[in-house]
Design a protein around this motif. Structure first.
Motif, short mmCIF file in Angstrom:
data_model
loop_
_atom_site.label_atom_id
_atom_site.label_comp_id
_atom_site.label_asym_id
_atom_site.label_seq_id
_atom_site.Cartn_x
_atom_site.Cartn_y
_atom_site.Cartn_z
N TYR A 92 0.80 -1.22 0.00
CA TYR A 92 0.00 0.00 0.00
C TYR A 92 0.83 1.27 0.00
N LEU A 93 2.06 1.22 0.52
CA LEU A 93 2.88 2.43 0.47
C LEU A 93 3.23 2.81 -0.97
N ASP A 94 3.38 1.81 -1.83
CA ASP A 94 3.63 2.10 -3.24
C ASP A 94 2.47 2.89 -3.84
N TYR A 95 1.25 2.47 -3.53
CA TYR A 95 0.08 3.13 -4.10
C TYR A 95 -0.13 4.52 -3.50
N VAL A 96 0.15 4.67 -2.21
CA VAL A 96 0.05 6.00 -1.59
C VAL A 96 1.08 6.94 -2.19
N ASP A 115 9.84 21.52 -9.52
CA ASP A 115 10.43 20.20 -9.30
C ASP A 115 9.82 19.62 -8.03
N MET A 116 9.11 18.52 -8.17
CA MET A 116 8.38 17.93 -7.05
C MET A 116 8.98 16.58 -6.69
N TRP A 117 8.71 16.14 -5.47
CA TRP A 117 9.17 14.80 -5.09
C TRP A 117 8.25 14.22 -4.03
N VAL A 118 8.21 12.90 -4.03
CA VAL A 118 7.52 12.12 -3.00
C VAL A 118 8.43 10.97 -2.62
N SER A 119 8.07 10.26 -1.59
CA SER A 119 8.88 9.10 -1.18
C SER A 119 8.01 8.10 -0.45
N LEU A 120 8.50 6.87 -0.37
CA LEU A 120 7.80 5.85 0.41
C LEU A 120 7.73 6.25 1.88
N LEU A 121 8.80 6.89 2.37
CA LEU A 121 8.80 7.34 3.75
C LEU A 121 7.73 8.39 3.97
N ASN A 122 7.62 9.36 3.08
CA ASN A 122 6.57 10.37 3.19
C ASN A 122 5.19 9.73 3.15
N ALA A 123 5.03 8.73 2.26
CA ALA A 123 3.74 8.04 2.15
C ALA A 123 3.40 7.36 3.47
N GLY A 124 4.39 6.70 4.06
CA GLY A 124 4.15 6.04 5.34
C GLY A 124 3.79 7.02 6.44
N MET A 125 4.46 8.15 6.46
CA MET A 125 4.15 9.16 7.47
C MET A 125 2.75 9.74 7.26
#
Length: 777
Positions: free
Chosen positions: A544-548, A572-582
């Motif tokens: 689910y973190l991948d989808y978030v 320039d934007m960014w996301v991460s699995l860590l951000n998704a988890g938080m």
């Protein structure tokens, strides 16, 4: 930087935004935007929040963190959510309280309005979305509901009940339902609402008109269940390769009592693991530990009994040190809150002030803290100008693989963007997991090219020159080598929007560390939360973190496109699995004294968080009950234990739940649901097949309802024939078109190479030479 500094202007009726960030970073993580709030995509936007409950609050925080000013006119009884969610006041601290008497003036000035939301008996009915859209033609109205229009009319919008009615509760265990401790429908709804809001704002920049955006808890659940709620006309063995129910991941208890999570899939993974643990068993040196289709749940990811016996002899620290030397991904399974002092969270700017406590925020990152975003010649770029899909005319290049990166561009393709998947000649490794591949790639075209050759680099240059958006989930050094870093993209297309999806983040001590969905789950305590306070940690079978991460990435791109179109700024934007988890821990706050407050833990049976909001086994199935008030709890008690003196809801404990279990076991689901409905207690039958439930709704109507179509898209796939399932737009619009029928399926490897080369100006002879030379496939 305070909230006042970030907003930079007074609000109507006096005052400034109180939504400051404790780390001094305005809404973009450690690698934040320009020093002024004007660099944020939402700067200048005004939002009126009339919504109720958790999802509405999360949408408000996402908009406020992007620079918008959010005025809050709370519905009557809204304070009850302070009791339901200990973080509720923290979420609402990003808003500016407003007088209901000023609502008409606020709405006349607003760009966005949030209505609807979570149901609670103590909260009065709220505003009509269509009426607001008619009265304020430029207003984008986000309407949060329990179900898509036409589905379950009148059913309460409560996460537990939606999990039950949609069949989501049946998606992990085969013999019993599971209450998901992370309320996936709610988080999914919040992300879809944000996706819809930014899409409608971008469309409004061309058409000058607002509209109603619909996002439901049901659609939020579907976002996470896409690879499972899918059918193929011609399924094959590859289509069947989906993680089965009851599966146990590689989570083991060590000699010192701690748990460790291993991840396979890297070269020689099995041999590395066995060396770490001292397992003297011959293995194939090339075995990467790929899941074994058809194996038992206890051996699907590896020989768990064998591995568990050896892990139990070793301390966790020694195992992790050896895993690092071997290059095998592994992580400690931590409790909730243990990771909050990790330096990577500070580097990402993820811990912010939420009403005097510290909690997750800034989950969408803006690169370039040392410079302002690149200025274009003015409001420019292709984009919608009214009519047709909202992202018609937007060209996206996706260099990502697996799920976390590509899922973002798939959501953009659903909204009308032209998305090209650019692969190496070897192809996306995720093509072997077809359902996850399809979930992340339907609706795209595909080009295979070797960009390391001079000829391939020229193909890349021509692609970049035409792109509005360039995205990938490569490591920074790999992106530089390929020529798709933000700087490289800017050199060819100065006004392009870029999105990078990281494991941990662009900077910080873990920036170069490999990251996997289950590693982040382990570190953040999500596996502990899923398994309950007394049980072993639990990995849910959907990554689910991948989808978030993908959904947040799509929101990030739309924010940047809006900023480009309205202010002439590229981003320039960014996301991460860590951000998704938080983000999925938004209900967790830490007080100044270090204590944590958040949602109550699951009970030992993993059936709920309170006897009044829980799953119960009946004589012939399961039901979900949500008795959310003292009055509802009293009514539930009288149904369950007639004649016995009732206890107040706050005194209900495990013993009360056990008594209710006994009563339910002796009655049928239908009898209980009828009895509870007669006294006004909300309850639902637990469905056992989510996709079948969606198809049942479709069959019940005289014709294909657009609301059903948004959840059951119909796609033509060369390999599988017709694909049906949650493979279309999961957010609805009242005015712009988002087709869900006769859509393209998943692209084959290099399926559109010749077509794309022709569009780039290559002649047939030149394209043939590139194919012959092995530059493209």
């Amino acid at each position: 930087m305070s909230g006042q500094d970030r907003m930079g202007a007074e609000h109507p009726f006096g005052g400034h935004s109180p939504g400051g960030h404790g780390d001094g970073n305005p809404g973009g993580g450690g690698a934040g935007p320009a020093a002024s709030g004007g660099g944020l995509p939402g700067h200048g936007l005004r939002v009126v929040d009339l919504g109720a409950g958790m999802a509405a609050a999360l949408v408000s925080t996402l908009l406020a963190d992007a620079g918008a000013v959010v005025h809050r006119v709370a519905p009557s009884g809204d304070e009850v959510f302070d009791e339901v969610y200990p973080a509720h006041r923290g979420w609402r601290s990003v808003t500016v309280p407003a007088d209901p008497a000023d609502l008409d003036v606020l709405l006349a000035q607003a760009d966005v309005c949030l209505v609807g939301g979570e149901d609670h008996p103590a909260v009065t009915p709220r505003h009509d979305a269509a009426d607001l859209a008619d009265r304020y033609p430029r207003l984008v109205v986000a309407h949060l509901t329990g179900y898509a229009a036409g589905h379950a009319p009148g059913a309460p919008a409560v996460d537990l009940l939606v999990q039950a009615r949609t069949g989501m509760v049946a998606e992990h265990f085969s013999d019993r339902p599971l209450y998901f401790a992370v309320p996936f429908p709610t988080y999914g709804q919040a992300m879809l609402a944000a996706l819809g809001v930014w899409t409608a704002l971008l469309e409004r920049a061309g058409s000058g008109r607002g509209q109603v955006v619909g996002a439901s808890l049901q659609q939020g659940a579907a976002l996470f269940m896409t690879p499972f709620w899918m059918r193929a006309e011609r399924p094959d063995a590859e289509f069947g390769k989906v993680t089965p129910k009851d599966v146990k991941h590689l989570i083991f208890q060590c000699a010192d009592g701690g748990y460790v999570q291993f991840v396979m899939g890297v070269p020689s993974a099995v041999a590395k693991l066995y060396r770490i643990l001292g397992i003297d068993v011959p293995v194939d040196p090339a075995d990467r530990g790929i899941p074994r289709v058809g194996a038992s749940p206890d051996t699907y990811f590896g020989d768990r009994p064998l591995i568990a016996a050896h892990v139990a002899k070793l301390d966790r620290a020694g195992i992790l040190a050896a895993a690092e030397v071997e290059g095998l991904p592994a992580a400690p399974v931590l409790d909730l809150g243990e990771f909050l002092d990790d330096e990577q969270l500070a580097a990402n700017g993820l811990l912010v002030d939420r009403g005097g406590a510290t909690g997750p925020g800034n989950v969408i990152g803006f690169l370039g803290s040392a410079r302002a975003p690149v200025e274009t010649d003015g409001p420019a770029g292709t984009g919608p100008t009214g009519g047709g899909p909202p992202l018609a005319g937007v060209t996206v290049l996706d260099f990502g693989s697996y799920v976390a990166g590509p899922f973002a561009s798939r959501l953009l393709a659903d909204l009308g963007a032209s998305v090209l998947k650019v692969e190496s000649l070897g192809g996306d490794p995720n093509r072997g997991l077809q359902r996850h591949f399809l979930a992340a790639h339907v609706g795209k075209r595909a080009l295979a090219v070797d960009v390391k050759t001079p000829e391939g680099a020229e193909v890349l240059r021509r692609l970049l020159a035409r792109a509005d958006v360039v995205m990938h989930n490569l490591r920074p050094k790999a992106a530089e080598r390929m020529g798709v870093s933000p700087e490289a993209v800017r050199a060819v297309r100065p006004d392009a929007v870029t999105l990078q999806a990281f494991a941990f983040g662009p900077t910080g001590p873990r920036a170069d560390a490999p990251g996997f969905d289950m590693v982040i789950q382990a570190l953040l305590g999500l596996e502990r939360r899923a398994g309950g306070p007394d049980g072993p940690p639990l990995w849910i079978r959907t990554p689910y973190l991948d989808y978030v991460s993908g959904a947040l990435g799509a929101v990030a791109v739309l924010m940047a496109l809006y900023g480009r179109r309205t202010a002439g700024r590229a981003g320039d934007m960014w996301v991460s699995l860590l951000n998704a988890g938080m983000f999925l821990l938004s209900d967790l706050l830490r007080e100044a004294d270090g204590t944590l407050r958040g949602a109550p833990p699951l009970d030992g049976a993993l059936q709920g968080v309170h006897p009044g909001e829980r799953l119960y086994r009946t004589a012939d199935g399961w039901i979900a009950i949500a008795a959310r008030t003292e009055e509802a709890a009293l009514a539930m008690w009288r149904v369950m234990l007639p004649g016995e003196p009732p206890l107040p809801r706050a005194a209900w404990d495990g013993a009360v739940a056990a008594r209710f279990d006994e009563v339910c076991a002796g009655r049928t689901a239908a009898a209980l649901l009828t009895a509870l409905a007669e006294v006004g207690v909300w309850a639902e039958e637990c469905r056992t097949d989510g996709l079948a439930e969606l198809e049942r709704v479709e069959r019940a109507g005289p014709e294909r309802d657009p609301a059903v179509a948004c959840l059951l898209a119909d796609r033509a796939d060369d390999r599988y024939g017709r694909l049906t399932g949650c493979l279309g737009p999961l957010v609805s619009f009242s005015r712009t078109e988002t087709p869900a029928d006769d859509l393209p399926g998943g692209p084959g490897h290099g399926a559109h190479t010749r077509q794309v080369l022709a569009e780039l100006g290559y002649t047939d002879a030149e394209a043939e030479e590139l194919l012959r030379a092995g530059v493209v496939r």
